[in-house]
Write an enzyme that holds these catalytic residues in place. Structure first.
Site, short mmCIF file in Angstrom:
data_model
loop_
_atom_site.label_atom_id
_atom_site.label_comp_id
_atom_site.label_asym_id
_atom_site.label_seq_id
_atom_site.Cartn_x
_atom_site.Cartn_y
_atom_site.Cartn_z
N HIS A 188 57.31 85.12 17.52
CA HIS A 188 57.69 84.72 18.87
C HIS A 188 57.21 85.76 19.89
CE1 HIS A 188 61.10 82.00 17.27
NE2 HIS A 188 60.07 81.27 17.64
N GLU A 431 32.39 59.08 12.65
CA GLU A 431 31.57 60.24 12.31
C GLU A 431 30.35 59.88 11.46
OE1 GLU A 431 34.41 63.79 11.39
OE2 GLU A 431 35.44 61.94 10.81
N ASN A 454 30.04 66.24 15.74
CA ASN A 454 29.42 67.23 14.85
C ASN A 454 28.82 66.56 13.62
OD1 ASN A 454 30.40 69.03 16.70
ND2 ASN A 454 31.99 69.88 15.39
N ASP A 455 29.66 65.82 12.90
CA ASP A 455 29.16 65.14 11.69
C ASP A 455 28.26 63.97 12.04
OD1 ASP A 455 30.01 66.38 9.23
OD2 ASP A 455 32.07 65.94 9.83
N CYS A 502 35.61 64.30 20.50
CA CYS A 502 36.32 65.53 20.09
C CYS A 502 35.43 66.52 19.36
CB CYS A 502 37.55 65.19 19.26
SG CYS A 502 37.20 64.41 17.68
#
Length: 541
Positions: A188, A431, A454-455, A502
């Site tokens: 914390h 993807e 990305n993929d 994303c």
């Protein structure tokens, strides 16, 4: 010059005088008391005062570090309300006729050893909070205690360990940053440091000596290093970096609370990608619209040789949901396989793992493990705006089977009378080229769609993005990829569903205008890229 390396907690560069926190931690001796009733009353009065202080601290903390972090002090109140804690202290006073200070300290030590904490989830991993509560009680009981910081000038704080209530009350006009011998990046105290933007490095160990008190120190919160009595070259370099960082932050900070809107009035959501619970604070600081991608595979990859339990996963997802409040949190089910290897899961050897058993294929192959994750996600869905997303989809059948298992997990929970959001939204990741070509059919099965660029890029180009020899040929702006993204966007919007990007391409400023043109609803990027992306969007005509 002495250079020490620890764990980076909160980024930034600070230069100042090192001052050790002189916390008065006197030894609490065993003192026999004659009037045990009076001693019990003294403890109960101290407990009530501590409760009142924590309630006041909670209200103050909401303004300082936000409601999610302020909840720390609600949890500390819960410790003081715990019957076993109170009964244990009272029993020591009454049965052993000992002073309240000794009873409180003894009880706290037993909790930290697990004697009182067994089966109490809210105490697991919160040793510093138990110490914090005990210290507060002891300070109230021993009214003459005073913690000392013997300086009126801005300084860098040093201590063995900093407790959450101390961290939240740090005066940023005085405390430039802090360094500690002990502590974890998930504590914390670390969370508060990141939220308050106090540059800090923890876990320096015994190398952080009291002899350094009063010396000049530089904290490099970007690298997790400190420099004691820095030489002129290091000093000049760090001053320059500090100046550059300040200017950049000031410019971007002005965008907090602003809309992600172009000059012509077109809006788009910006969310953040995260991989662990400590990233949640970065999302809150970045002013993102939510978590567009929670990479849950990291819970497996960072758990050693043991699979994460349902409870472990539930707590992680619950924290994300509660922290974000009404903002969305999309949990992507474990995208394991390929380069994402987890010691707790044996996937066997593969000649071409990038094209092998990975993503949803692993989940459907390891049904029992998948069910554990789905149960955890559903349980956490009750605590915020949570949704679930399946990765590496290549067929409608995969989505239907995954949804079937999600439904089965829901039925199990209902039979066990465990509540969850029965209307949780479901999404898929696009993807693969196969998913692109059937994106219309896939969209009809779910509530939303997200493109993992990305993929999709490497599968479309037939190139490993990590292969240095292919770098001259690897083009993330390839016309074929852009056409695929446009096709998916059209198909999703025909079904009146939402679509997000994303992958890394979402943060590429050269692509922002294209994404706006084809009507992408949301971009999800790293927390640190949210404000810079907002800046780019607001500059577009």
């Amino acid at each position: 010059m002495i250079t020490l390396t620890g764990k980076k907690v909160s980024e930034g560069i600070v230069i100042g005088k090192l001052v050790f926190y002189k916390r008065d931690e006197r030894e609490n001796r065993r003192i026999y008391v004659k009037d045990v009733e009076k001693e019990v009353q003294r403890f109960q009065k101290a407990r009530q005062k501590a409760m009142a202080e924590l309630k006041e601290l909670y209200v103050t903390s909401i303004r300082e570090v936000g409601e999610a972090n302020a909840a720390i002090f609600e949890m500390q109140q819960k410790i003081l309300e715990e019957e076993e804690f109170v009964d244990r202290v009272v029993n020591i006073v009454v049965e052993e006729k000992l002073n309240a200070e000794y009873a409180v300290q003894t009880t706290a030590e037993e909790i930290l050893k697990g004697v009182e904490g067994e089966g109490k989830e809210y105490l697991q991993g919160h040793g510093a909070d138990v110490k914090d509560v005990a210290l507060r009680l002891l300070q109230i009981l021993s009214r003459n205690w005073k913690d000392r910081l013997l300086t009126d000038e801005p300084f860098v704080l040093a201590t063995s360990e900093l407790y959450p209530s101390e961290a939240v009350q740090l005066d940023k006009s005085k405390v430039l940053g802090f360094v500690t011998r002990y502590g974890t990046i998930n504590s914390h105290t670390a969370v508060i440091a990141r939220t308050k933007n106090i540059p800090s490095v923890i876990g320096l160990g015994e190398a952080l000596k009291n002899d350094y008190d009063g010396k000049t120190i530089i904290i490099d919160g970007f690298e997790g290093k400190i420099y004691i009595e820095p030489d002129q070259t290091t000093l000049a370099k760090m001053k320059q970096r500090k100046s550059e960082n300040r200017t950049q932050i000031q410019n971007l900070e002005r965008l907090k609370g602003k809309e992600n809107i172009t000059q012509s009035g077109q809006k788009i959501d910006i969310c953040a990608n995260i991989g662990s619970r400590e990233d949640i604070e970065s999302v809150l600081r970045s002013d993102a619209g939510g978590v567009g991608l929670f990479r849950s595979e990291f819970l497996y990859m960072e758990n050693g040789g043991k699979l994460p339990t349902e409870e472990q996963q539930f707590q992680a997802y619950k924290l994300a949901a509660e922290s974000m409040g009404r903002k969305k949190v999309v949990i992507r089910t474990a995208d394991l396989g390929g380069e994402k290897i987890a010691d707790c899961l044996d996937l066997g050897g593969e000649k071409n793992p990038a094209m092998g058993v990975r993503g949803i294929r692993v989940s459907l192959d390891k049904e029992e493990i998948f069910m554990t994750q789905l149960r955890a996600i559903l349980r956490a869905s009750l605590y915020g705006n949570l949704s679930v997303m399946f990765p590496m989809i290549s067929s409608v059948a995969e989505v239907q089977r995954a949804k079937l298992l999600l439904g089965r997990a829901g039925k199990e929970l209902k039979a066990e009378k465990i509540p969850y959001n029965e209307k949780i939204e479901v999404g898929v990741m696009i993807e693969t080229p196969a998913a692109v070509m059937i994106s219309g059919e896939l969209t009809r099965e779910v509530d939303f769609v997200s493109i993992g660029t990305n993929d999709l890029t490497q599968f479309t180009l037939g190139m490993d993005r990590g292969n240095e020899r292919l770098e001259p040929y690897y083009n993330p702006h390839h016309p074929a990829l852009l056409k695929m993204i446009r096709i998916v966007a059209n198909n999703v919007h025909l079904e009146n569903k939402r679509i997000s990007i994303c992958g890394d391409l979402a943060a590429d400023p050269e692509m922002t205008e294209f994404f706006l043109q084809i009507g992408i609803d949301e971009l999800s990027v790293a927390p640190g890229e949210v404000l810079s992306l907002r800046k780019r969007i607001r500059e577009i005509q």
